[in-house]
Design a protein around this motif. Structure first.
Motif, PDB file in Angstrom:
ATOM      1  N   TYR A 126     -12.920   1.913  -0.237  1.00 20.17           N
ATOM      2  CA  TYR A 126     -12.667   0.245  -0.672  1.00 20.17           C
ATOM      3  C   TYR A 126     -13.896  -0.482  -0.424  1.00 20.17           C
ATOM      4  CZ  TYR A 126      -7.922   2.242  -0.321  1.00 20.17           C
ATOM      5  OH  TYR A 126      -6.679   3.019  -0.509  1.00 20.17           O
ATOM      6  N   SER A 127     -13.879  -1.674  -0.912  1.00 16.41           N
ATOM      7  CA  SER A 127     -15.038  -2.530  -0.696  1.00 16.41           C
ATOM      8  C   SER A 127     -14.959  -2.880   0.863  1.00 16.41           C
ATOM      9  CB  SER A 127     -14.799  -3.898  -1.578  1.00 16.41           C
ATOM     10  OG  SER A 127     -13.440  -4.312  -1.151  1.00 16.41           O
ATOM     11  N   GLU A 128     -16.247  -3.254   0.931  1.00 12.74           N
ATOM     12  CA  GLU A 128     -16.504  -3.533   2.537  1.00 12.74           C
ATOM     13  C   GLU A 128     -16.089  -4.939   3.197  1.00 12.74           C
ATOM     14  OE1 GLU A 128     -17.515  -0.930   4.278  1.00 12.74           O
ATOM     15  OE2 GLU A 128     -17.640   0.184   2.259  1.00 12.74           O
ATOM     16  N   SER A 164     -18.962  -0.307  -8.804  1.00 12.39           N
ATOM     17  CA  SER A 164     -17.236  -0.708  -8.455  1.00 12.39           C
ATOM     18  C   SER A 164     -16.579  -0.731  -9.597  1.00 12.39           C
ATOM     19  CB  SER A 164     -17.446  -2.046  -7.402  1.00 12.39           C
ATOM     20  OG  SER A 164     -18.055  -3.036  -8.302  1.00 12.39           O
ATOM     21  N   CYS A 165     -15.255  -1.010  -9.664  1.00 13.25           N
ATOM     22  CA  CYS A 165     -14.588  -0.934 -10.694  1.00 13.25           C
ATOM     23  C   CYS A 165     -13.250  -1.652 -10.528  1.00 13.25           C
ATOM     24  CB  CYS A 165     -14.032   0.474 -11.173  1.00 13.25           C
ATOM     25  SG  CYS A 165     -13.485   0.615 -12.655  1.00 13.25           S
ATOM     26  N   PRO A 166     -13.546  -3.276 -10.235  1.00 15.33           N
ATOM     27  CA  PRO A 166     -12.412  -4.142  -9.989  1.00 15.33           C
ATOM     28  C   PRO A 166     -11.466  -4.327 -10.901  1.00 15.33           C
ATOM     29  CG  PRO A 166     -14.550  -5.339 -10.099  1.00 15.33           C
ATOM     30  CD  PRO A 166     -14.842  -3.903 -10.463  1.00 15.33           C
ATOM     31  N   PRO A 177      -6.244   7.555  -2.988  1.00 12.19           N
ATOM     32  CA  PRO A 177      -7.163   6.481  -2.179  1.00 12.19           C
ATOM     33  C   PRO A 177      -8.097   5.813  -3.286  1.00 12.19           C
ATOM     34  CG  PRO A 177      -7.387   8.856  -1.346  1.00 12.19           C
ATOM     35  CD  PRO A 177      -6.518   8.757  -2.649  1.00 12.19           C
ATOM     36  N   GLY A 178      -8.365   4.473  -2.698  1.00 11.25           N
ATOM     37  CA  GLY A 178      -9.425   3.620  -3.659  1.00 11.25           C
ATOM     38  C   GLY A 178      -8.642   2.636  -4.483  1.00 11.25           C
ATOM     39  N   ILE A 179      -7.335   2.623  -4.819  1.00 13.46           N
ATOM     40  CA  ILE A 179      -6.609   1.591  -5.269  1.00 13.46           C
ATOM     41  C   ILE A 179      -5.797   1.039  -4.520  1.00 13.46           C
ATOM     42  CG2 ILE A 179      -4.580   1.394  -7.056  1.00 13.46           C
ATOM     43  CD1 ILE A 179      -5.732   3.887  -8.587  1.00 13.46           C
ATOM     44  N   ASP A 226     -11.982  -4.493  -5.609  1.00 15.29           N
ATOM     45  CA  ASP A 226     -11.219  -3.311  -5.615  1.00 15.29           C
ATOM     46  C   ASP A 226     -10.282  -3.064  -6.910  1.00 15.29           C
ATOM     47  OD1 ASP A 226     -12.098  -1.883  -3.333  1.00 15.29           O
ATOM     48  OD2 ASP A 226     -10.873  -3.395  -2.296  1.00 15.29           O
ATOM     49  N   PRO A 227     -10.094  -1.851  -7.291  1.00 15.86           N
ATOM     50  CA  PRO A 227      -8.846  -1.855  -8.450  1.00 15.86           C
ATOM     51  C   PRO A 227      -7.566  -1.963  -7.739  1.00 15.86           C
ATOM     52  CG  PRO A 227     -10.069   0.423  -8.033  1.00 15.86           C
ATOM     53  CD  PRO A 227     -10.660  -0.739  -7.057  1.00 15.86           C
ATOM     54  N   VAL A 228      -6.652  -2.813  -8.081  1.00 18.50           N
ATOM     55  CA  VAL A 228      -5.611  -3.081  -7.713  1.00 18.50           C
ATOM     56  C   VAL A 228      -4.397  -2.626  -8.680  1.00 18.50           C
ATOM     57  CG1 VAL A 228      -3.978  -4.868  -6.782  1.00 18.50           C
ATOM     58  CG2 VAL A 228      -6.515  -5.078  -6.456  1.00 18.50           C
TER      59      VAL A 228
END
Length: 734
Positions: free
Chosen positions: A370-372, A514-516, A546-548, A571-573
């Motif tokens: 995820y983003s920091e 990144s892919c928001p 993970p990641g979403i 982040d992707p949501v």
């Protein structure tokens, strides 16, 4: 402009326009061969390293080199954009990716610039060259290329959107950076002929054709998808014949082992796209002199005669003979060039195998999932509601619509698209006030197209992978797509894009990309007639990705605060909106202003209590509250009700604190009980809070079946307030 005849590799003549960008001079021809040979020798060195067990996988570009060097020489690194696939070693070398960089990935070294040791070899990604991080999935990148081309066109038409947006709060959100774009940039995407069977390929052609996007599709046709020959994949065995009727396209079918023909075709295709005429597709017939990968043995499915016939078309040998025949290089000069390449590859391999390995700690491995910069204490995402002139209480649907409008006014990078989300695609009558406009099947995007225009809110094709895949391509370019999947029940065609692309782009690129993307999805049942295909839940599938970030508000105020955080984070949501709650009386609220935000991972205690904890979310919240209030009146049992609000991340601390207080806990959710979201919460409570429990952890959830159409059946299948009431009573008496 005059014309000049240039010999092709087979000795025939090719007529090309005499211009700097359509002819190769002597030095360029020599460099063309050097790059082809460099690619082949890099493949050969990887094969040696694999057999020495110094790397762990190998897949080659052999046989594709002429077509790919031609593509690289026809395009501009760091100017155009590139979505390659795993055979594309030669174009990456041509664009400026080095042999050492490629071999560092083969080793899995920490200094691998594409992934830091996280991806297999031949999974390209170099940000400075605009080579976008690549996965192993086939054809998914075609839709990313479409989204990237759309983003480039958007920034060209809205140059002001490429600069950091002015935020009324004065806070500089980390993901906002100035976006670089070129007015005539072109997007390259490549694919093997076997992957043209994938739906994403056809969906990408559809949108590229409709929008006349500047994309060069390159089909590298070596005749085999691993062991499956082209005639088993493609009707008639020729993809060019199948795609020939797409409008606005430039098409070329060529011998991709012929360097001169390949270069001519690529220059013409790129020029067509750069001039704004539309997309192009170059179908290059190439060969595969090596097996699919070093894990494959083509002798099991290809005859020796067939392999020998292909070897006679090897582009390396053909280009070498061309240089000799045309007097461009003699044998000694070719030998010297090849020795220099061999030494370059050997030096690169020696350095790569000595490269340090990635740090194998838990903290290092989890970095970039995820983003920091997103935490429950981040002041950007934790603000108080503000009074506005309009103090009327409004529904969740109303406040989501208001939030979308405020965010789109704030940031011109935000675009909204999906099925039926526009007011009216044929908008003449809309502008004339003759029609009201649709704005989504639930009206949550009503008025967006009317206020912001057709290039910021539009209707997509009826294709969910198309929606998410294009959003991925836009987001990696710096846009903020907020897309809608019309019903959760139809999200499944997009899951491939979500699981293998959207969620993992940051991690697999080691933080380079990144892919928001925000994906809004109406979800759930309790609809009285929604039935199987309009009542589904399934959030645990996505919390397992993970990641979403996965968000599911239960009321209007939470919906607007969480949606704003979703849009402003990097982040992707997956933003799940319960359809039953859109216009419920429960949970209405005043609009809290254009800066109101709620942090992810922070639950809300809806009702404090001392005897039993109920953990839930979504449409079960009002049902659990009804049960809690009733049981307190009737039996004096004090229930603490927790609304998780976000499912990934979730607020473990609030759960644990409550369970330590009440010593009894129920986890309730609308989805099926078996393998549902509550199982993980229950398991963790049992694992970490066992000594605080005075009773077993209890779950209340739907039956392990589908939701029926008849309301009498639906009421039994889905958890009701009475089910929660009964569970509370039984647990309190344990």
């Amino acid at each position: 402009m005059g014309r000049k005849t240039l010999p092709s590799l087979n000795g025939s003549s090719t007529s090309v326009q005499e211009a700097d960008d359509t002819l190769l001079d002597r030095e360029q021809l020599i460099e063309f061969y050097r790059l082809m040979y460099l690619s082949r020798r890099t493949d050969d060195r990887e094969i040696v390293l694999k057999r020495q067990q110094k790397i762990f996988f190998q897949i080659s570009c052999a046989g594709h080199e002429a077509l790919l060097v031609a593509a690289g020489m026809a395009m501009r690194p760091g100017y155009d954009w590139f979505f390659p696939y795993y055979r594309d070693r030669a174009i990456c070398l041509t664009l400026g990716n080095t042999v050492e960089e490629q071999l560092l990935q083969a080793v899995g070294a920490a200094d691998d610039p594409a992934s830091g040791g996280r991806q297999m070899p031949s999974h390209w990604g170099i940000k400075k060259l605009n080579i976008v991080t690549q996965s192993s999935a086939t054809a998914t990148q075609c839709l990313h290329a479409v989204g990237c081309a759309e983003a480039g066109r958007y920034f060209r038409n809205h140059p002001e959107a490429s600069a950091k947006p002015a935020l009324s709060s004065g806070i500089d959100y980390r993901q906002y950076k100035d976006v670089k774009f070129e007015a005539d940039e072109v997007v390259y995407v490549s694919i093997g002929e076997g992957s043209t069977s994938q739906g994403e390929f056809w969906e990408s052609l559809n949108t590229a054709s409709n929008a006349k996007l500047p994309i060069v599709f390159v089909v590298e046709d070596n005749g085999y998808a691993i062991s499956t020959p082209v005639e088993a994949n493609t009707p008639g065995g020729n993809i060019s014949k199948l795609v020939a009727n797409f409008p606005n396209f430039h098409f070329a079918e060529i011998d991709g082992t012929d360097a001169i023909a390949s270069y001519k075709a690529m220059v013409e295709a790129v020029a067509y796209c750069r001039a704004g005429h539309g997309p192009a597709l170059v179908h290059g017939h190439v060969v595969r002199p090596y097996s699919h990968s070093l894990s494959d043995d083509e002798r099991q499915y290809r005859s020796a005669e067939e392999v020998e016939a292909d070897s006679l078309k090897d582009p390396i040998a053909r280009m070498q003979m061309y240089l000799l025949r045309e007097g461009i290089l003699n044998e000694a000069e070719i030998d010297r060039l090849e020795r220099q390449v061999d030494e370059e590859v050997q030096r690169a391999a020696d350095r790569a195998v000595r490269g340090p390995l990635p740090v194998a700690t838990r903290e290092a491995i989890l970095k970039h999932v995820y983003s920091e910069d997103l935490s429950v204490t981040d002041p950007r995402f934790s603000t108080e509601p503000q009074r506005t002139p309009d103090d009327a209480e409004r529904t969740m649907a109303d406040l989501i619509n208001a939030c979308l409008k405020d965010e789109m006014r704030r940031d011109e990078r935000i675009v909204v698209f999906g099925e039926d989300v526009a007011d009216a695609t044929r908008d003449t009558a809309l502008r004339a006030g003759k029609i009201k406009g649709k704005g989504g099947v639930f009206k949550l995007t009503s008025g967006l197209q009317n206020e912001f225009g057709n290039d910021r809110c539009w209707n997509s094709p009826l294709a969910e992978a198309n929606i998410v895949g294009r959003a991925v391509g836009m987001a990696v370019r710096g846009m903020k797509p907020v897309v809608e999947i019309q019903f959760f029940d139809y999200i499944w065609p997009a899951v491939h894009q979500m699981r293998n692309e959207l969620s993992v782009i940051r991690w697999r690129s080691n933080g380079e990309y990144s892919c928001p993307v925000v994906i809004r999805v109406p979800i759930g049942g309790y609809l009285t007639g929604g039935s199987i295909y309009h009542s589904q839940s399934g959030e645990s599938i996505f919390t397992h990705t993970p990641g979403i970030r996965v968000v599911m508000p239960s009321n209007a105020l939470d919906a607007v605060g969480l949606l704003r955080t979703a849009i402003r984070c990097d982040d992707p949501v997956l933003f799940l909106e319960h359809k039953r709650l859109y216009r419920e009386t429960f949970g209405r609220a005043m609009y809290p202003g254009p800066e109101y935000a709620i942090p992810f991972g922070k639950a809300k205690i809806v009702k404090a209590g001392t005897d039993v904890t109920v953990v839930t979310y979504g449409a079960v919240v009002p049902r659990a509250l009804q049960a809690a209030m009733k049981i307190e009146r009737e039996l004096g049992i004090s229930v603490e009700l927790i609304d998780l609000r976000t499912l990934s991340p979730y607020d473990w601390e609030t759960i644990a604190e409550s369970v330590r207080k009440t010593n009894r806990v129920i986890v309730a959710h609308e989805d099926m009980q078996s393998w549902g979201y509550g199982a993980e919460i229950a398991a963790r409570i049992g694992d970490e809070l066992f000594h605080d429990l005075d009773a077993p952890v209890r779950r209340v959830a739907a039956m392990d079946t589908f939701v029926a159409y008849q309301p009498a059946l639906e009421d039994v299948i889905l958890p009701q307030a009475d089910d929660v009431y009964k569970a509370i009573a039984e647990l309190a008496a344990f």
